[in-house]
Design an enzyme around this catalytic site. Structure first.
Site, short mmCIF file in Angstrom:
data_model
loop_
_atom_site.label_atom_id
_atom_site.label_comp_id
_atom_site.label_asym_id
_atom_site.label_seq_id
_atom_site.Cartn_x
_atom_site.Cartn_y
_atom_site.Cartn_z
N SER A 63 0.81 -1.22 0.00
CA SER A 63 0.00 0.00 0.00
C SER A 63 0.84 1.27 0.00
O SER A 63 0.40 2.31 -0.49
CB SER A 63 -0.92 0.01 1.23
N ASN A 128 3.95 -5.34 5.56
CA ASN A 128 2.82 -6.13 6.04
C ASN A 128 3.27 -7.41 6.74
O ASN A 128 2.59 -7.90 7.65
CB ASN A 128 1.89 -6.45 4.88
N ASP A 209 -4.78 6.88 10.17
CA ASP A 209 -4.45 5.55 10.69
C ASP A 209 -3.04 5.48 11.27
O ASP A 209 -2.66 4.50 11.92
CB ASP A 209 -4.63 4.49 9.61
N HIS A 212 -0.12 5.08 7.01
CA HIS A 212 0.07 5.43 5.60
C HIS A 212 0.34 6.93 5.44
O HIS A 212 -0.38 7.75 6.03
CB HIS A 212 -1.17 5.04 4.79
#
Length: 244
Positions: A63, A128, A209, A212
């Site tokens: 991402s 991740n 969040d 990001h």
């Protein structure tokens, strides 16, 4: 009457005088001019870019590469391409980021995500794996295979490293953080130590969040990696010269 002298064949002809003496000097001047022109051409050839075409780069990641939460024009590959072009590089960066993806998943899609004709890859996977607490040895194995397979295809690689979040503890960080510099060193490829350098932990550069980057955060990422990205393009040129 004009002065006369014997030619080598014994015939009687007018003496050349000053014109005869000037001809060698004219030939010498012409020779020097030609030699200077050849030197100039050689200099232009040496200092000109080795690749008379667009360099194709693929940003292979998650991402952080895909541009989660930002407009497409604000994603990392787009901003990096614009920054490199502003510095005179003829380059296209393809966005091969998939949100939520691990290094093992990146390995599984490697061949179709990095098409033929790719010159270089910015490898930005592993975040991740860390967030999910996956075994570092699994991440290391996947990244090693990705780099090795890209090298076997003649593709130049830049590894963008990641670091473990503090809440995962010192033991996990001690196993995870060295993956990226060690894989890069073992495979002999370029390394940018921390993809989120200058961004991680800064609320003003991240989305709500806290994971990001926002557009300003992406810009900081681009500014940080830019010198290493230029080194990547230079390595592509060296490889091209070596194969010619």
């Amino acid at each position: 009457m004009p002065d006369r002298t014997l030619e080598p064949n014994g015939t009687d002809a007018p003496r050349r005088g000053r014109h005869a003496a000037a001809r060698p000097r004219l030939w010498e001047a012409a020779f020097k001019a030609a030699r200077g022109l050849l030197a100039l051409v050689a200099l232009i050839t040496i200092t000109s870019p080795a690749l008379a075409r667009t360099v194709r780069v693929v940003a292979l990641g998650d991402s952080l590469t895909a541009g989660y939460g930002v407009a497409p024009k604000e994603a990392f590959p787009v901003q990096l391409e614009a920054a490199l072009r502003a510095r005179g590089h003829d380059v296209v960066i393809e966005n091969a980021g998939v949100s939520g993806e691990t290094a093992t998943q990146g390995l599984a899609r490697l061949d179709w995500s990095v098409p033929e004709g790719t010159d270089a890859v910015i490898l930005a996977l592993g975040a991740n794996d860390m967030l999910r607490g996956l075994p570092p040895k699994v991440t290391r194995a996947a990244l090693t295979q990705i780099v090795a397979r890209l090298k076997a295809r003649g593709i130049t690689v830049l590894v963008a490293g990641m670091r473990a979040a503090p809440n995962l503890g010192a033991v996990y960080a001690a196993a995870f953080d060295p993956i990226f510099p060690e894989v890069a060193a073992e495979q002999g490829v370029l390394l940018y130590p921390f993809f989120l350098d200058g961004v991680a932990g800064d609320a003003t550069l991240n989305q709500k969040d806290g994971l990001h980057p926002n557009p300003k955060g992406v810009a900081v990422m681009v500014a940080g990696i830019l010198p290493k990205a230029e080194e990547l393009l230079a390595a592509v040129t060296v490889r091209a010269n070596g194969s010619n």
